[in-house]
Enzyme design. Structure first.
Site, short mmCIF file in Angstrom:
data_model
loop_
_atom_site.label_atom_id
_atom_site.label_comp_id
_atom_site.label_asym_id
_atom_site.label_seq_id
_atom_site.Cartn_x
_atom_site.Cartn_y
_atom_site.Cartn_z
N HIS A 42 0.82 -1.21 0.00
CA HIS A 42 0.00 0.00 0.00
C HIS A 42 0.86 1.27 0.00
CE1 HIS A 42 -3.86 -2.07 1.41
NE2 HIS A 42 -4.01 -1.60 0.20
N GLU A 47 -8.00 -14.70 -18.20
CA GLU A 47 -6.90 -14.83 -17.23
C GLU A 47 -6.48 -16.28 -17.04
OE1 GLU A 47 -7.27 -11.81 -13.81
OE2 GLU A 47 -9.28 -12.60 -14.09
N ASP A 51 -2.44 -12.70 -14.18
CA ASP A 51 -2.84 -14.07 -13.81
C ASP A 51 -2.59 -15.04 -14.96
OD1 ASP A 51 -3.65 -14.22 -11.11
OD2 ASP A 51 -5.35 -12.93 -11.59
N CYS A 54 -5.46 -5.57 -19.87
CA CYS A 54 -5.49 -4.75 -18.65
C CYS A 54 -4.50 -5.23 -17.61
CB CYS A 54 -6.90 -4.68 -18.07
SG CYS A 54 -7.50 -6.26 -17.50
C1 PEP Z 1 -4.55 -9.62 -14.19
O1 PEP Z 1 -4.58 -10.72 -13.63
O2 PEP Z 1 -3.82 -9.34 -15.15
C2 PEP Z 1 -5.41 -8.54 -13.68
C3 PEP Z 1 -5.52 -7.39 -14.32
O3 PEP Z 1 -6.07 -8.75 -12.51
P1 PEP Z 1 -5.37 -8.64 -11.06
O4 PEP Z 1 -3.97 -8.13 -11.27
O5 PEP Z 1 -6.22 -7.74 -10.27
O6 PEP Z 1 -5.41 -10.06 -10.60
MG MG Z 2 -6.20 -11.18 -12.27
#
Ligand code: PEP
Ligand code: MG
Length: 538
Positions: A187, A426, A450, A497
């Site tokens: 954080h 993912e 992921d 993303c």
């Molecule tokens: C990902 O897994 O790429 C993602 C954007 O989700 P998080 O990082 O929140 O798991």
């Molecule tokens: Mg993810």
């Protein structure tokens, strides 16, 4: 000159004086008291005063960093009548000792009992107890409780820094932060990124550093203490260039995301809380491509109610206006859980009941969130997307619930829009069935964080695998290509993303593959915009 190598979690160059910050950890002398009632009264007044201070700090910072500021509230709750207060009062009464000593004893006992527990919630609670104890002791001793870094901005070096401490230090006083503990996704590091302050971790502060001149190189992760004149001059020049580059980047804030040959790309921001909205707008993102909605479920004592979620989404929708906002439904489980959720321990939580699986298991929670999203859809340009999906059957279940939600809203005459829906890709399974999934939704969004860990079968948080964890692996690149092709066959837009979207070394590769949109942390919007504008696909 001394040179220390650490890990940079946010780039930038800082030159200035070092200040060693040590959390006030008072050692109080014990003395016997004759008037127990007076000592109990003093403790009670100190509790009230510290509670007021913490509530005032929450009010001051909640608009800037809501989730971090909530720590002040959690700390103030520990001062309500309860186990901490009883423990201190019992020591005062039974041992007839001064209140400060009783507080210190309670603090130390709790800290040493739980010191070795890894559970992040327990660690947070212990940190909170430490903070309130120190504040109480200061108030009882008549000291000021404000962290004062002095007049000039400094490079703060510490064993560790809490987000609340950073807030109190204030952005204007901080040139950079150097800590021994912490990681790029802690954080504190995320807050520093939001403030645009360079951070180095993994460097243990030296005892004689206080007041020394230093240079922080947030590109290479290097700290120079007592730099020689020549190096200082070199860094002063680099710092100027850095600022010039920043200014050049800022000039791109209102520019289009378009390649040299005129291809339009959507560049969105990833956000983890309501506080990031200012940054999203500040850096000129075209919208929010990933709102990690789980932030509202964490760091609290019970599930957020539908109306609380609705008000938050409504605020985001209204603030962003016509710009799209993709709300990812709560991606809870694994490393994102709170006590009240009562999630049973799992042998392998990363492969466990997380993301959409957990939501489909907890229909009431999921339905409340979907109702809140659909209710808020009337106030802006929202879309919804589902994390960790691995089968069409999961989508069948989601669609059934959505039908129910819409029907319920219609019956009550509550307005909503038929918003776009999307799926996060993912899991390797989702990649392989991306065509089928694409035929049922409006967009796909590659969660490469992921996807990489599941494809390589490597835990993304395991430090032992740091050198082997290759997110540019050809398998990942082929998966991205496959998802784009399969998605486009069904007229479905494809976004990335995961963190890879911000990797400017891959911007051209992704655009050549046909990726329609990239979603990155706000601070990376402008560097990625610059990269897009330098690509020529012709
Ligand atoms: C990902 O897994 O790429 C993602 C954007 O989700 P998080 O990082 O929140 O798991
Ligand atoms: Mg993810």
């Amino acid at each position: 000159m001394e040179i220390y190598k650490g890990t940079a979690t946010f780039p930038g160059i800082a030159i200035g004086r070092l200040l060693i910050y040590q959390r006030a950890e008072y050692q109080i002398r014990q003395y016997l008291i004759s008037n127990v009632k007076k000592e109990l009264d003093d403790f009670s007044s100190a509790r009230i005063r510290v509670k007021e201070q913490l509530e005032a700090l929450y009010e001051q910072y909640k608009g800037v960093q809501e989730s971090e500021a909530r720590t002040f509230l959690n700390q103030s709750k520990l001062l309500n009548p309860g186990s901490f207060q009883r423990a201190v009062e019992s020591i005062i009464t039974s041992e007839k000792v001064n209140a400060s000593y009783a507080i210190m004893t309670t603090r130390d006992e709790l800290t040493s009992t739980f010191r070795n527990l890894e559970d992040p919630l327990i660690r947070e609670r212990i940190n909170n107890i430490r903070e309130i104890s120190n504040r109480l002791i200061e108030v009882l001793g008549g000291d000021s409780v404000k962290i004062d870094l002095g007049k000039e901005p400094v490079i703060v070096a510490a064993e560790s820094i809490l987000p609340t401490e950073m807030m109190e230090m204030g952005k204007e006083k901080l040139l950079a932060i150097v800590t021994y503990q912490g990681s790029s996704d802690s954080h504190t590091a995320i807050m520093a990124k939001t403030m645009g302050i360079p951070v180095l971790v993994d460097i243990e502060p030296g005892e004689d550093w206080d007041g020394a001149q230093a240079i922080v190189d947030g590109y290479t992760g290097t700290l120079y203490v007592h730099p020689d004149a020549e190096l200082k001059k070199e860094y002063e020049i680099r710092q100027k260039e850095d600022l010039k580059e920043q200014e050049e980047l800022f000039a791109l804030r209102d520019e289009k995301d378009e390649t040299l040959d005129g291809r339009q790309v959507k560049l969105y921001a990833n956000t983890g809380s309501l506080d990031d909205l200012n940054n999203v707008l500040f850096y000129g993102a075209e919208g929010i491509g990933l709102l990690r909605s789980e932030f509202q479920y964490l760091g609290r004592e019970n599930y957020p109610r539908e109306n609380e979620l609705f008000l938050a989404y409504k605020k985001i929708a209204e603030t962003m206006g016509d710009r799209p906002v993709v709300i990812r439904t709560a991606d809870l489980g694994a490393d994102k859980k709170a006590d009240y959720m009562d999630i049973p321990d799992e042998v392998n939580p990363i492969m466990g009941n997380r993301g959409i699986r957990l939501c489909l298991d907890r229909r009431k929670m999921f339905k409340a969130q979907l109702r809140a999203i659909y209710r808020a859809s009337a106030y802006g340009n929202l879309a919804v997307m589902y994390p960790m999906l691995s089968s069409e059957e999961e989508l069948d279940e989601i669609e059934e619930i959505i039908c129910d939600v819409k029907e319920g809203l219609k019956q009550k005459g509550i307005p909503f829009k038929d918003i776009m829906t999307g799926i996060m890709i993912e899991t390797p399974a989702a990649v392989m069935i991306s065509r089928e999934l694409a035929s049922r939704v409006d967009f796909l969004s590659l969660g490469t964080n992921d996807l990489t860990q599941y494809t390589l079968a490597m835990d993304r948080q395991n430090p032992l695998l740091r050198n082997k964890y290759n997110d540019h692996h050809p398998a990942i690149m082929r998966m991205v290509q496959m998802v784009v092709e399969e998605g486009h066959k069904e007229n479905c837009k494809v976004c990335i993303c995961g963190e890879l979207a911000a990797d400017t070394a891959l911007t051209e590769t992704f655009l050549r593959m046909g990726v329609d949109a990239l979603s990155v942390v706000p601070a990376c919007i402008l560097p990625v915009r610059k990269a897009i504008r330098n690509v020529d696909l012709s």
